[in-house]
Scaffold this active site. Structure first.
Site, PDB file in Angstrom:
ATOM      1  N   SER A 156      -4.704  -2.583  -0.880  1.00  0.00           N
ATOM      2  CA  SER A 156      -3.683  -1.624  -0.461  1.00  0.00           C
ATOM      3  C   SER A 156      -2.392  -2.383  -0.252  1.00  0.00           C
ATOM      4  CB  SER A 156      -4.095  -0.917   0.840  1.00  0.00           C
ATOM      5  OG  SER A 156      -2.982  -0.351   1.491  1.00  0.00           O
TER       6      SER A 156
ATOM      7  N   CYS B 167       3.066   3.731  -0.638  1.00  0.00           N
ATOM      8  CA  CYS B 167       1.815   3.351  -1.311  1.00  0.00           C
ATOM      9  C   CYS B 167       2.049   2.327  -2.414  1.00  0.00           C
ATOM     10  CB  CYS B 167       1.084   4.569  -1.863  1.00  0.00           C
ATOM     11  SG  CYS B 167      -0.551   4.190  -2.509  1.00  0.00           S
TER      12      CYS B 167
END
Length: 341
Positions: free
Chosen positions: A91, A253
């Site tokens: 991530s 993101c």
């Protein structure tokens, strides 16, 4: 007070997305590689993830990053992302949180004006360059793992919507990238609930209709998230990644933005050196740069660089009493929706 387990965590957020970092209390996880260790958590012993993520100690709107010794030469540290549904391989926002925590707590010596940190992740090595000033990690640039496209404009049958077109791409995990206009919404705080609900349902339907498998990491073999997107200017994208059991990423993101970059490259819309902006639901921004191209198995891939910011806001010590009946954690549908486990 009598605790059978004690953990220390650094509280960090990246553009509003919480990514706590476990800095002590876990010596290691079985497995020869970081991917093996992630799979051990997912397939053999999930107790640590449940302890830190589920109620009463955790909550839905966050991730927790487990620091581990690296498994490959040249890496400073390894980490695994723990989330509401399972452990995940990578991530971008969580990587930025980890680097910020490592440097601002002194676990890795900070050098000004830049400090390089190499992280061992289940998706591969990630090199981070932190801009540092006056003891502060001002921003972090991540040389992400190669990102590539599996399918462009693949149509899926989505209950209640009919045919929906999605680009399927890998940016650290697999994404289904969907233009939000197809579902009659915009990416805004007022629509976060609907986007989250639709995104999770879409992801389930898409995984029933398609099989993906990373050419070099075959255990990465499903679409992890749906990311809704809308183009605001030629090089500015509004993004909304949806996570199980039904929430939206507060950050722009990093892995999803990397996947989107690979799609734009496959369509001939970007060149090496181009910089894009990914803007979140709450207006946080990542800079996304195409720094080169490479090959992953038989797939042409891009080399993304993602730059963002994180802030340390607290230190937490977490413990478990041996008589605590809720040591395994719990979920209630008022917050979590249908329980994940």
């Amino acid at each position: 007070m009598r605790w059978k387990k004690t953990l220390q965590l650094i509280d960090v957020h990246c553009e509003g997305e919480i990514g706590k970092v476990i800095t002590s209390g876990v010596i290691d996880i079985p497995g020869a590689t970081m991917l093996d260790k992630m799979n051990y958590i997912n397939e053999v012993d999930d107790s640590l993830r449940r302890l830190v993520m589920l109620e009463p100690r955790g909550c839905l709107q966050m991730s927790v990053n487990l620091l581990l010794p690296p498994t490959v030469p040249g890496a400073h540290a390894g980490f695994i992302v723990l989330q509401a549904d399972k452990a995940h391989p990578m991530s971008g926002s969580n990587c930025i949180c980890v680097v910020t925590a490592l440097l601002e707590t002194g676990m890795i010596a900070m050098q000004e004006p830049e400090t390089t940190v190499v992280l061992d992740t289940p998706a591969g090595l990630v090199t981070a360059v932190a801009a540092c000033s006056d003891g502060r990690c001002v921003s972090v640039s991540l040389d992400m793992v190669p990102a590539f496209v599996e399918h462009l404009d693949r149509e899926f049958d989505i209950p209640g919507f009919g045919k929906i077109a999605a680009d399927i791409a890998f940016g650290g995990v697999y994404y289904a990238l969907i233009d939000v206009e197809q579902i009659g919404l915009t990416i805004s705080p007022d629509n976060a609930r609907e986007l989250a609900t639709h995104g999770v349902a879409f992801c389930q339907a898409i995984n029933q209709q398609i099989q993906v498998r990373h050419p070099l990491l075959p255990l990465i073999n499903d679409v992890a998230y749906v990311m809704f997107r809308q183009r605001e200017e030629s090089k500015i994208w509004r993004t909304c990644t949806t996570l199980p059991p039904g929430r939206v990423d507060r950050s722009p993101c990093g892995t999803g933005s990397s996947a989107n970059l690979s799609v734009l490259d496959a369509r001939g819309e970007v060149e090496v050196g181009d910089r894009l902006t990914s803007r979140s639901t709450i207006n946080g921004e990542f800079r996304v740069e195409l720094r080169g191209r490479t090959q992953v198995g038989d797939k042409l891939a891009v080399l993304p660089r993602v730059t963002g910011r994180a802030w340390v806001y607290g230190i937490q010590q977490l413990g478990v009493d041996p008589d605590d009946p809720l040591a395994a954690g719990f979920m209630l549908s008022d917050t979590w929706g249908p329980a994940l486990s």
